[in-house]
Design a protein around this motif. Structure first.
Motif, PDB file in Angstrom:
ATOM      1  N   SER A 109      -9.890  -0.349  20.949  1.00 55.15           N
ATOM      2  CA  SER A 109     -10.410  -1.329  20.002  1.00 55.15           C
ATOM      3  C   SER A 109     -11.549  -2.088  20.673  1.00 55.15           C
ATOM      4  N   CYS A 110     -12.755  -1.995  20.115  1.00 56.97           N
ATOM      5  CA  CYS A 110     -13.939  -2.579  20.749  1.00 56.97           C
ATOM      6  C   CYS A 110     -14.108  -4.051  20.375  1.00 56.97           C
ATOM      7  N   LEU A 111     -14.089  -4.896  21.383  1.00 66.40           N
ATOM      8  CA  LEU A 111     -14.402  -6.313  21.224  1.00 66.40           C
ATOM      9  C   LEU A 111     -15.330  -6.696  22.386  1.00 66.40           C
ATOM     10  N   PRO A 112     -16.622  -6.375  22.262  1.00 62.80           N
ATOM     11  CA  PRO A 112     -17.548  -6.625  23.380  1.00 62.80           C
ATOM     12  C   PRO A 112     -17.538  -8.091  23.803  1.00 62.80           C
ATOM     13  N   GLN A 117      -9.625 -17.741  17.810  1.00 60.49           N
ATOM     14  CA  GLN A 117      -8.415 -16.905  17.823  1.00 60.49           C
ATOM     15  C   GLN A 117      -8.673 -15.427  17.513  1.00 60.49           C
ATOM     16  N   GLU A 118      -9.928 -14.980  17.571  1.00 61.04           N
ATOM     17  CA  GLU A 118     -10.202 -13.579  17.262  1.00 61.04           C
ATOM     18  C   GLU A 118      -9.508 -12.648  18.243  1.00 61.04           C
ATOM     19  N   LEU A 119      -9.432 -13.019  19.510  1.00 61.67           N
ATOM     20  CA  LEU A 119      -8.782 -12.171  20.503  1.00 61.67           C
ATOM     21  C   LEU A 119      -7.302 -12.003  20.189  1.00 61.67           C
ATOM     22  N   SER A 120      -6.605 -13.091  19.953  1.00 67.69           N
ATOM     23  CA  SER A 120      -5.178 -13.016  19.627  1.00 67.69           C
ATOM     24  C   SER A 120      -4.955 -12.253  18.328  1.00 67.69           C
ATOM     25  N   ALA A 176      -2.770  -8.698  17.962  1.00 60.74           N
ATOM     26  CA  ALA A 176      -1.606  -8.614  17.079  1.00 60.74           C
ATOM     27  C   ALA A 176      -1.825  -7.606  15.954  1.00 60.74           C
ATOM     28  N   ALA A 177      -2.999  -7.656  15.309  1.00 63.33           N
ATOM     29  CA  ALA A 177      -3.254  -6.807  14.150  1.00 63.33           C
ATOM     30  C   ALA A 177      -3.275  -5.327  14.518  1.00 63.33           C
ATOM     31  N   GLU A 178      -3.761  -4.995  15.700  1.00 62.04           N
ATOM     32  CA  GLU A 178      -3.900  -3.595  16.085  1.00 62.04           C
ATOM     33  C   GLU A 178      -2.838  -3.165  17.104  1.00 62.04           C
ATOM     34  N   ARG A 179      -1.870  -4.035  17.329  1.00 62.20           N
ATOM     35  CA  ARG A 179      -0.725  -3.723  18.211  1.00 62.20           C
ATOM     36  C   ARG A 179      -1.196  -3.199  19.570  1.00 62.20           C
ATOM     37  N   LEU A 180      -2.132  -3.922  20.161  1.00 63.20           N
ATOM     38  CA  LEU A 180      -2.699  -3.503  21.438  1.00 63.20           C
ATOM     39  C   LEU A 180      -1.715  -3.784  22.571  1.00 63.20           C
ATOM     40  N   ASN A 181      -1.663  -2.880  23.526  1.00 65.15           N
ATOM     41  CA  ASN A 181      -0.712  -3.039  24.636  1.00 65.15           C
ATOM     42  C   ASN A 181      -1.380  -2.969  26.004  1.00 65.15           C
ATOM     43  N   GLY A 182      -2.701  -3.131  26.034  1.00 60.03           N
ATOM     44  CA  GLY A 182      -3.416  -3.151  27.303  1.00 60.03           C
ATOM     45  C   GLY A 182      -4.817  -3.700  27.123  1.00 60.03           C
ATOM     46  N   LEU A 183      -5.371  -4.242  28.197  1.00 60.85           N
ATOM     47  CA  LEU A 183      -6.698  -4.848  28.184  1.00 60.85           C
ATOM     48  C   LEU A 183      -7.556  -4.188  29.256  1.00 60.85           C
ATOM     49  N   VAL A 184      -8.850  -4.042  28.986  1.00 58.27           N
ATOM     50  CA  VAL A 184      -9.775  -3.437  29.953  1.00 58.27           C
ATOM     51  C   VAL A 184     -10.987  -4.338  30.108  1.00 58.27           C
ATOM     52  N   HIS A 199     -14.859 -14.108  30.563  1.00 53.11           N
ATOM     53  CA  HIS A 199     -15.033 -14.237  29.115  1.00 53.11           C
ATOM     54  C   HIS A 199     -13.741 -13.945  28.370  1.00 53.11           C
ATOM     55  N   LEU A 200     -12.952 -12.977  28.870  1.00 51.70           N
ATOM     56  CA  LEU A 200     -11.658 -12.676  28.263  1.00 51.70           C
ATOM     57  C   LEU A 200     -10.749 -13.904  28.306  1.00 51.70           C
ATOM     58  N   GLN A 201     -10.659 -14.518  29.460  1.00 49.05           N
ATOM     59  CA  GLN A 201      -9.813 -15.693  29.605  1.00 49.05           C
ATOM     60  C   GLN A 201     -10.336 -16.851  28.756  1.00 49.05           C
ATOM     61  N   GLN A 202     -11.653 -16.992  28.690  1.00 44.69           N
ATOM     62  CA  GLN A 202     -12.253 -18.045  27.872  1.00 44.69           C
ATOM     63  C   GLN A 202     -11.919 -17.850  26.399  1.00 44.69           C
ATOM     64  N   MET A 203     -12.014 -16.621  25.926  1.00 37.23           N
ATOM     65  CA  MET A 203     -11.691 -16.348  24.519  1.00 37.23           C
ATOM     66  C   MET A 203     -10.220 -16.546  24.224  1.00 37.23           C
ATOM     67  N   ALA A 204      -9.375 -16.265  25.203  1.00 36.33           N
ATOM     68  CA  ALA A 204      -7.929 -16.400  24.991  1.00 36.33           C
ATOM     69  C   ALA A 204      -7.532 -17.849  24.761  1.00 36.33           C
TER      70      ALA A 204
END
Length: 253
Positions: free
Chosen positions: A30-33, A170-173, A177-185, A194-199
């Motif tokens: 799932s792409c979230l640049p 809350q786009e990251l969360s 949840a919506a795409e049932r993601l089980n890992g982050l890259v 940026h990941l932590q900032q968005m979280a």
């Protein structure tokens, strides 16, 4: 590897290419640049550094954006016969297509592997060898440190910055949840920031997901920030990620 559902955070073009590669291996991406590449204004410092290129003993290009921007700035009338180096094959290919003498380590995908490359060792073997590192703002400090230890004179030239694209709160969360993601890259230290900032306030929960990172440095950064399961892929390439996915079973939630 079927069952992995990963959040991919590279710049948009690279993110889409990685998602396609992963799909061929049965991995959902799932792409979230989280990195928006913004070229810096062409300052006098940049102009002067590019004009001095032909006097360098080696030029190191740390990323595809750095390669593309640098090539746009090159004076095609000047013969550039010095060796060029990159960490990965994709960046080297951009340089090779421009007719440059480009080299990269085939047995690694990080700064340590590049530093072991015989051609780079040869290029900086003379005391005071001149090395220019083309990069974005910050990063790859290990390269300069180790090259200076070998007696080289090292200069950085920053060509772009990496902004965090604008997303709804809350786009990251929501995406996880919506795409049932089980890992982050993430592909860099700034990508992790940026990941932590968005979280935001959801970071303690998101930090429980397996996090795939490109290097020991980013792994240490992520663990210090509270990420609970950090996998060092020892490289940012799709091949390095796929190897790490094969070696680590997907979590069961």
């Amino acid at each position: 590897m079927t069952g992995w559902r990963l959040l991919l955070t590279r710049p948009a073009e690279d993110c889409a290419a990685l998602a396609q590669t992963l799909a061929g291996e049965g991995v959902f991406g799932s792409c979230l640049p989280l990195l928006d590449i913004v070229p810096l204004p062409v300052s006098e410092k940049i102009r002067q550094a590019m004009a001095r290129l032909q006097r360098c003993d080696a030029v190191i290009v740390v990323s595809k954006p750095a390669a593309r921007i640098a090539l746009d700035l090159l004076d095609d009338s000047v013969a550039l016969t010095m060796p060029w180096f990159s960490v990965g094959a994709a960046t080297a290919q951009i340089l090779l297509e421009h007719g440059l003498d480009a080299h990269f380590p085939v047995d690694g995908d990080d700064s340590e592997a590049l530093l072991q490359l015989p051609r780079l060792r040869e290029a900086v073997s003379q005391p005071g060898a001149q090395v220019l590192i083309l990069r974005g703002e910050g990063g790859r400090e290990l390269l300069a440190e180790r090259l200076r230890e070998r007696g080289a004179s090292v200069e950085y030239l920053e060509l772009y910055r990496r902004d965090l694209p604008a997303y709804p709160p809350q786009e990251l969360s929501r995406r996880i949840a919506a795409e049932r993601l089980n890992g982050l890259v993430v592909s860099s230290g700034q990508g992790f920031e940026h990941l932590q900032q968005m979280a935001g306030d959801a970071w303690p929960l998101i930090a429980q997901l397996p996090l795939f990172v490109p290097s020991p440095r980013v792994a240490e950064q992520a663990r210090a920030a509270g990420a609970q399961t950090v996998v060092d892929c020892r490289g940012a390439s799709a091949a390095a990620l796929l190897t790490a996915l094969r070696e680590h079973p997907r979590p069961v939630f």
